[in-house]
Motif scaffolding. Structure first.
Motif, mmCIF file in Angstrom:
data_model
loop_
_atom_site.group_PDB
_atom_site.id
_atom_site.type_symbol
_atom_site.label_atom_id
_atom_site.label_comp_id
_atom_site.label_asym_id
_atom_site.label_seq_id
_atom_site.Cartn_x
_atom_site.Cartn_y
_atom_site.Cartn_z
ATOM 1 N N ASN A 1 59.255 55.124 72.802
ATOM 2 C CA ASN A 1 60.698 54.870 72.745
ATOM 3 C C ASN A 1 61.551 56.122 72.937
ATOM 4 O O ASN A 1 62.564 56.084 73.632
ATOM 5 C CB ASN A 1 61.072 54.189 71.432
ATOM 6 C CG ASN A 1 60.686 52.719 71.386
ATOM 7 O OD1 ASN A 1 59.870 52.260 72.178
ATOM 8 N ND2 ASN A 1 61.248 51.983 70.446
ATOM 9 N N THR B 1 56.841 53.557 59.432
ATOM 10 C CA THR B 1 56.557 54.215 60.707
ATOM 11 C C THR B 1 56.952 55.678 60.557
ATOM 12 O O THR B 1 56.981 56.193 59.436
ATOM 13 C CB THR B 1 57.305 53.493 61.845
ATOM 14 O OG1 THR B 1 56.866 54.002 63.107
ATOM 15 C CG2 THR B 1 58.813 53.621 61.705
ATOM 16 N N TYR C 1 70.023 50.796 69.858
ATOM 17 C CA TYR C 1 69.409 49.538 69.425
ATOM 18 C C TYR C 1 70.341 48.359 69.649
ATOM 19 O O TYR C 1 71.553 48.452 69.432
ATOM 20 C CB TYR C 1 69.035 49.618 67.941
ATOM 21 C CG TYR C 1 67.863 50.539 67.686
ATOM 22 C CD1 TYR C 1 66.569 50.106 67.943
ATOM 23 C CD2 TYR C 1 68.056 51.837 67.226
ATOM 24 C CE1 TYR C 1 65.491 50.951 67.734
ATOM 25 C CE2 TYR C 1 66.985 52.688 67.017
ATOM 26 C CZ TYR C 1 65.699 52.239 67.274
ATOM 27 O OH TYR C 1 64.640 53.078 67.074
ATOM 28 N N ASN D 1 60.540 45.895 71.438
ATOM 29 C CA ASN D 1 59.382 46.205 70.589
ATOM 30 C C ASN D 1 59.048 44.999 69.743
ATOM 31 O O ASN D 1 59.939 44.415 69.111
ATOM 32 C CB ASN D 1 59.662 47.387 69.662
ATOM 33 C CG ASN D 1 59.808 48.696 70.398
ATOM 34 O OD1 ASN D 1 60.854 49.317 70.356
ATOM 35 N ND2 ASN D 1 58.769 49.127 71.096
ATOM 36 N N CYS E 1 55.828 51.667 69.258
ATOM 37 C CA CYS E 1 57.119 52.226 69.660
ATOM 38 C C CYS E 1 57.016 53.707 70.016
ATOM 39 O O CYS E 1 58.025 54.404 70.083
ATOM 40 C CB CYS E 1 58.159 52.011 68.563
ATOM 41 S SG CYS E 1 57.869 52.951 67.039
ATOM 42 N N VAL F 1 65.413 44.738 68.942
ATOM 43 C CA VAL F 1 64.565 44.672 67.759
ATOM 44 C C VAL F 1 65.242 43.778 66.729
ATOM 45 O O VAL F 1 66.474 43.650 66.710
ATOM 46 C CB VAL F 1 64.325 46.104 67.196
ATOM 47 C CG1 VAL F 1 65.613 46.725 66.695
ATOM 48 C CG2 VAL F 1 63.256 46.125 66.123
ATOM 49 N N ILE G 1 62.126 56.490 65.485
ATOM 50 C CA ILE G 1 63.185 55.495 65.261
ATOM 51 C C ILE G 1 64.550 56.059 65.607
ATOM 52 O O ILE G 1 65.279 55.510 66.433
ATOM 53 C CB ILE G 1 63.160 55.013 63.792
ATOM 54 C CG1 ILE G 1 61.783 54.425 63.456
ATOM 55 C CG2 ILE G 1 64.262 53.987 63.542
ATOM 56 C CD1 ILE G 1 61.371 53.261 64.336
ATOM 57 N N LEU H 1 57.918 47.994 64.838
ATOM 58 C CA LEU H 1 58.155 49.434 64.957
ATOM 59 C C LEU H 1 57.078 50.296 64.322
ATOM 60 O O LEU H 1 57.342 51.446 63.944
ATOM 61 C CB LEU H 1 59.537 49.780 64.390
ATOM 62 C CG LEU H 1 60.712 49.172 65.155
ATOM 63 C CD1 LEU H 1 62.035 49.438 64.447
ATOM 64 C CD2 LEU H 1 60.773 49.681 66.599
#
Length: 237
Positions: free
Chosen positions: A98, A122, A134, A87, A95, A108, A127, A90
């Motif tokens: 995702n 965001t 991640y 990405n 994203c 990221v 997330i 974010l």
């Protein structure tokens, strides 16, 4: 270098940027673009489209989404074929897909992920979702042979671009480092003028343009502009 690297642009819809955010009197319709990179090691997806937002954000930007699955299918690819996600940042329009890719590494910048988790950046469900995996980087990283992550802060502190060192020339996936190819071109010219010793005042440009120049990019592609930057003939080839 990934000799068989190839890049395909994915159309993932659009949103309406309100006039107060365009610097003009009219709103602007902006595409939402992602990029599929075929590498010897697998498939990389750079950005994943527009995520679901709260009612206020939906009313503000009026997004029209194209399903990530449909865009990939048009390229002969399924979600399960994706090996890695990168990405540029974010925000929800980069994203949004995702959560469909749980278990795949999402590359990221560490500062970007930390900012997203502090809130007001965001939407939390984009997330930290089931299977979110991640791979945080702090600065530059060659994630696969010939594929470089380069920090390009500005739009967000943790914004990053993807540099693809192909045999026929380097391609930069610049995300939202610039909103338009023309803005990138203007700052490139400001950089050249500065390096050529033109007397000030001159427009400023971000320091990371010097780093991108080290890769001698032949094409630069963007997240919200269908135009492609290419160097002028006077710059070399």
């Amino acid at each position: 270098m990934g000799k068989s690297m190839a890049v395909r642009r994915l159309d993932l819809g659009y949103f309406i940027r309100p006039a107060p955010e365009t610097g003009g009197a009219q709103p602007r319709v902006e595409p939402v673009l992602a990029y599929l990179v075929r590498h010897d090691n697998g498939l990389v997806l750079f950005d994943t489209g527009i995520g679901e937002a709260d009612p206020e954000t939906e009313a503000h930007y009026r997004p029209r989404r194209r399903a990530l699955q449909d865009a990939l299918s048009a390229s002969g690819v399924a979600l399960d074929d994706i090996s890695m996600v990168v990405n540029c940042h974010l925000h929800f329009d980069h994203c949004g897909g995702n959560p469909l890719l749980g278990g795949r590494p999402i590359v990221v910048q560490d500062v970007e992920l930390a900012t997203a988790r502090r809130g007001d950046h965001t939407f939390d469900e984009l997330i930290d979702f089931p299977g979110a995996t991640y791979e945080e980087v702090a600065g530059e990283s060659e994630v696969w042979p010939g594929i470089w992550i380069i920090p390009t802060p500005g739009h967000t502190q943790g914004h990053q671009s993807l540099v693809l060192r192909q045999n026929d020339g380097t391609v930069v996936l610049a995300g939202q480092a610039h909103d338009f190819a023309s803005h990138f071109a203007s700052e490139q010219l400001a950089r050249h003028a500065t390096l050529h010793g033109v007397e000030q005042p001159l427009p400023p440009y971000p320091d990371w343009l010097d780093r991108l120049a080290d890769f001698d990019p032949r094409r630069v592609l963007f997240a919200h502009d269908c135009s492609v930057w290419e160097p002028a003939r006077t710059e070399g080839r």
